[in-house]
Design a protein around this motif. Structure first.
Motif, PDB file in Angstrom:
ATOM      1  N   LEU A 158       5.217   8.751  -4.979  1.00 24.54           N
ATOM      2  CA  LEU A 158       6.142   7.905  -5.731  1.00 24.54           C
ATOM      3  C   LEU A 158       7.080   8.733  -6.594  1.00 24.54           C
ATOM      4  O   LEU A 158       8.241   8.391  -6.780  1.00 24.54           O
ATOM      5  CB  LEU A 158       5.362   6.955  -6.643  1.00 24.54           C
ATOM      6  CG  LEU A 158       4.846   5.664  -6.021  1.00 24.54           C
ATOM      7  CD1 LEU A 158       4.090   4.857  -7.056  1.00 24.54           C
ATOM      8  CD2 LEU A 158       6.008   4.844  -5.469  1.00 24.54           C
ATOM      9  N   ILE A 184       2.733   1.051 -10.557  1.00 18.80           N
ATOM     10  CA  ILE A 184       3.080   0.950  -9.142  1.00 18.80           C
ATOM     11  C   ILE A 184       3.961  -0.267  -8.851  1.00 18.80           C
ATOM     12  O   ILE A 184       4.630  -0.305  -7.834  1.00 18.80           O
ATOM     13  CB  ILE A 184       1.819   0.941  -8.244  1.00 18.80           C
ATOM     14  CG1 ILE A 184       0.900  -0.214  -8.600  1.00 18.80           C
ATOM     15  CG2 ILE A 184       1.078   2.267  -8.367  1.00 18.80           C
ATOM     16  CD1 ILE A 184      -0.313  -0.318  -7.688  1.00 18.80           C
ATOM     17  N   GLY A 201       8.641   7.770  -1.323  1.00 19.71           N
ATOM     18  CA  GLY A 201       7.932   6.932  -2.272  1.00 19.71           C
ATOM     19  C   GLY A 201       7.521   5.610  -1.651  1.00 19.71           C
ATOM     20  O   GLY A 201       6.417   5.114  -1.907  1.00 19.71           O
ATOM     21  N   GLY A 229       5.948   4.635 -10.363  1.00 14.38           N
ATOM     22  CA  GLY A 229       5.562   6.021 -10.230  1.00 14.38           C
ATOM     23  C   GLY A 229       5.508   6.736 -11.562  1.00 14.38           C
ATOM     24  O   GLY A 229       5.064   7.872 -11.646  1.00 14.38           O
TER      25      GLY A 229
END
Lengths: 258, 258
Positions: free
Chosen positions: A76, B120, B79, B136
DNA sequence: GACTTCGTATTATATTACGATACAGACAAC
DNA sequence: GTTGTCTGTATCGTAATATAATACGAAGTC
């Protein structure tokens, strides 16, 4: 030694490693060694070494049971690096949040990258498919409101080339495959200042997008809004949404970088 | 040959390449060769080869003017690979959108990764700092509502270890540095079923988080909400927000994977 | 105009990654 | 139970690959 002679400044192992990382996508969330080897066309040994490396440095998680790999949380951060580096993202974000609240519908910012548009900001307000919520998603430019809005800002020859040669993917049964109709839609976008689509990428979805122009007049990105055609008519979208996204798009100005 | 003897299954070039990619972050959005060399402790030649490779395969853009590199749009896809692979993300996303609309405030889902929590899912409803909007993002667990909510679900010894040894970073002048106070906050979280913070990471911010438990009872993630203390009191947060985030957190159940 | 700093290009060298192969454990078919 | 075929893991000699030193050239500073 295989095809073209490679630059001495090109590190093959890194390229292979990135090939492996990018093998994980929407359709491949957990992969085993042999699957990766097949997807990336690398031999088993290479995959073994590279996955092992990516695992050790924390970019792949390994399920001890199934011995399959998954992208880790650290991945991420790689995406975020882009978001931090693009001034447009930071500039547009607050305006988009405000716009999303005002309209009560999903609003996005998309950039053009080659023949595709890439969503870089997504504000989900209404429920929708998961794929419509994540930044970095790519769609063929010709069949999106954002793509059309941007192509409409290009000059005659570029526009022509785009309409005639850029790829089209039928993501729904109603996706427009006829390039003449697409050309007409782009002319319409040029005339009214925003791009419009219906049923192109998701059924019952209406998309509308206004271009964000760089100082030199070239299209840089779009402010886009997606609504359900079950709740909205094209007419209402044109009268009630278009003015707002155009206003926001016009309010975004950037010093440099296209 | 430098420090520890390296596995023959470890590909150094890939590790170095990833070091370079991860050098781009919040504070480093565009970097030149020498800067990268300094940040990654690699020599100039290595950086030259590796950046060149990353550029050729499309993960770094190169500004022809300044000759500095920036992460490209393709990085976003890396990501996304994580988001697609984590079943919790897809499961929780619609519920979070709904929750965000109901509360009219920023709601998030965070996982625990080592000593840090990682957001997240982020649903921005109110304007806030850019850093509070991107998935992230990592924060030290001890000073976040999410971290406290999850630590509160661990058993006695784990809880003790976390409180005593996990790192604390003073992100605001009011960040709690006193571990005794943190222990008390975690006890409180254990008692009422949600974690709570104020002014820990951003001034005038109140955070509240309810744990999402795996089938085995261990904390997997949290549903979190951040509000401004200029508009909310702790009491109102406890009575008006806590029940909602707890309800959503409890509604999320996952087959496996912690 | 001299000096510093940065990015680029080119080498000879051996370290590094390679890929064939052998091994082991899981699972299915029979 | 036995066989066969999938996995993923481990080993190892080889040479191709990435290396790091160095030289060059361009841009910006004093």
């Amino acid at each position: 030694m295989s095809k073209e002679k490679q630059d001495t400044l090109f590190v093959g192992s890194l390229e292979k490693g990135m090939r492996i990382l990018s093998a994980f996508d929407e359709r491949h969330s957990a992969l085993g060694l042999t699957e990766i080897a097949a997807l990336t066309r690398l031999d088993k040994s290479a995959v073994q070494r590279l996955t092992n490396t990516l695992h050790k440095i924390g970019y792949l998680n390994k399920d001890p049971e199934s011995r399959r790999y998954r992208p880790s949380l650290r991945c991420l951060e790689l995406g975020n690096a882009y978001l931090w580096s693009d001034p447009l993202v930071q500039l547009a974000m607050p305006k988009l949040i405000e716009l999303g609240r005002k309209l009560g519908e999903r609003v996005n910012v998309a950039r053009l990258d080659g023949h595709e548009i890439v969503y870089i900001i997504r504000i989900p307000t209404q429920l929708t498919s998961f794929g419509a919520m994540i930044a970095g998603r790519r769609l063929p430019a010709l069949t999106t409101s954002s793509g059309r809005a941007m192509i409409a800002c290009l000059d005659e020859s570029e526009r022509k080339e785009a309409v005639e040669t850029w790829p089209i993917v039928a993501l729904t049964p109603k996706t427009t495959l006829d390039r003449t109709k697409i050309a007409a839609a782009i002319e319409d976008a040029a005339a009214c200042g925003y791009g419009l689509t219906q049923n192109e990428n998701i059924l019952n979805e209406i998309g509308i997008a206004a271009p964000i122009l760089a100082a030199d007049g070239r299209p840089m990105a779009t402010v886009q809004c997606s609504v359900s055609s079950l709740r909205w008519s094209i007419d209402r979208v044109r009268t009630e949404i278009a003015p707002h996204i155009i206003e926001v798009a016009n309010s975004i100005h950037l010093a440099k970088r296209g």
